[in-house]
Design a protein around this motif. Structure first.
Motif, short mmCIF file in Angstrom:
data_model
loop_
_atom_site.label_atom_id
_atom_site.label_comp_id
_atom_site.label_asym_id
_atom_site.label_seq_id
_atom_site.Cartn_x
_atom_site.Cartn_y
_atom_site.Cartn_z
N PRO A 9 0.84 -1.20 0.00
CA PRO A 9 0.00 0.00 0.00
C PRO A 9 0.89 1.27 0.00
O PRO A 9 1.92 1.32 0.65
CB PRO A 9 -0.81 -0.10 1.28
N VAL A 10 0.47 2.25 -0.76
CA VAL A 10 1.22 3.51 -0.87
C VAL A 10 0.90 4.36 0.36
O VAL A 10 -0.25 4.58 0.68
CB VAL A 10 0.82 4.27 -2.16
N LYS A 11 1.96 4.80 1.02
CA LYS A 11 1.77 5.65 2.19
C LYS A 11 1.54 7.08 1.74
O LYS A 11 2.29 7.62 0.94
CB LYS A 11 3.00 5.62 3.11
N LYS A 12 0.50 7.65 2.23
CA LYS A 12 0.22 9.05 1.91
C LYS A 12 0.68 9.89 3.08
O LYS A 12 0.47 9.55 4.24
CB LYS A 12 -1.28 9.25 1.70
N ALA A 13 1.33 10.98 2.72
CA ALA A 13 1.80 11.89 3.77
C ALA A 13 0.58 12.54 4.43
O ALA A 13 -0.34 12.96 3.75
CB ALA A 13 2.71 12.97 3.17
N SER A 14 0.60 12.55 5.71
CA SER A 14 -0.53 13.15 6.40
C SER A 14 -0.27 14.66 6.53
O SER A 14 0.67 15.10 7.15
CB SER A 14 -0.73 12.51 7.77
N VAL A 15 -1.10 15.41 5.86
CA VAL A 15 -1.00 16.86 5.87
C VAL A 15 -2.25 17.40 6.55
O VAL A 15 -3.37 17.05 6.18
CB VAL A 15 -0.90 17.41 4.42
N THR A 16 -2.03 18.24 7.50
CA THR A 16 -3.18 18.79 8.23
C THR A 16 -3.72 20.01 7.50
O THR A 16 -3.04 20.63 6.69
CB THR A 16 -2.78 19.20 9.66
N GLU A 17 -4.94 20.30 7.80
CA GLU A 17 -5.59 21.50 7.23
C GLU A 17 -4.82 22.75 7.62
O GLU A 17 -4.66 23.67 6.82
CB GLU A 17 -7.04 21.57 7.74
N GLU A 18 -4.31 22.77 8.83
CA GLU A 18 -3.54 23.93 9.31
C GLU A 18 -2.28 24.14 8.48
O GLU A 18 -1.93 25.26 8.12
CB GLU A 18 -3.16 23.73 10.79
#
Length: 183
Positions: A9-18
């Protein structure tokens, strides 16, 4: 027999709304400052609010006083730098009439335009003392005022000395000529 490879599975970078909003804010601010510098350099001032010369009475008396103090402080330090240079070894002070014309000119030319920076929620005043020195607007006005006092023209050695000090200040602060408006 075909063996199917199982894809990881491809890991997606977790980017916050902030973080996204912060990045967008920085881009908007950079865009705003570039646009303000370009408009200032070509003589157009979108969204400009013309302010009366510093010292005239207005509703914004405290702001005017603060800007006047800022101009006095910046101009005094620029003159001090100029007088400490090798070109002015023998002089300790500027000629009084030239100094007076320069101070009056600075109050009429510097920080007369304002822009509201949405990303910082603050008002930015232009042009700075350094910018007014570099684009000669300060010396043009000082020359006019100096002529009123029955003198020939504003002393060239002061113009040259202050321009050298302004370029040195910009180099110290790591600014380009075009970036000097984005304070």
């Amino acid at each position: 027999q075909a063996v199917k490879k199982q894809e990881a599975p491809v890991k997606k970078a977790s980017v916050t709304e902030e973080q996204v909003q912060q990045k967008l804010g920085m881009r908007r601010q950079a865009s705003f400052l570039r646009k303000a510098a370009i408009l200032d350099s070509i003589g157009k001032f979108e969204g400009e609010e013309n302010l009366p010369p510093i010292g005239e009475s207005s509703d914004a008396g405290k702001k005017k006083k603060a800007l006047q103090t800022r101009i006095d402080k910046e101009l005094k330090s620029m003159i001090k730098e100029m007088l400490q240079s090798r070109d002015f070894e023998d002089e300790t002070d500027m000629e009084p009439q030239a100094h007076e014309a320069l101070v009056k000119a600075a109050k009429e030319v510097c920080y007369t335009r304002q822009y509201y920076d949405v990303s910082k929620d603050e008002v930015i005043y232009l042009p700075t003392v350094v910018k007014a020195i570099l684009n000669n607007s300060l010396f043009e006005k000082a020359d006019e005022l100096y002529h009123e006092e029955e003198h020939e023209e504003f002393p060239e050695e002061y113009s040259i000395g202050l321009r050298k000090a302004a370029f040195a200040r910009m180099a110290e602060e790591g600014l380009d000529y075009d970036d000097s408006d984005g304070e």
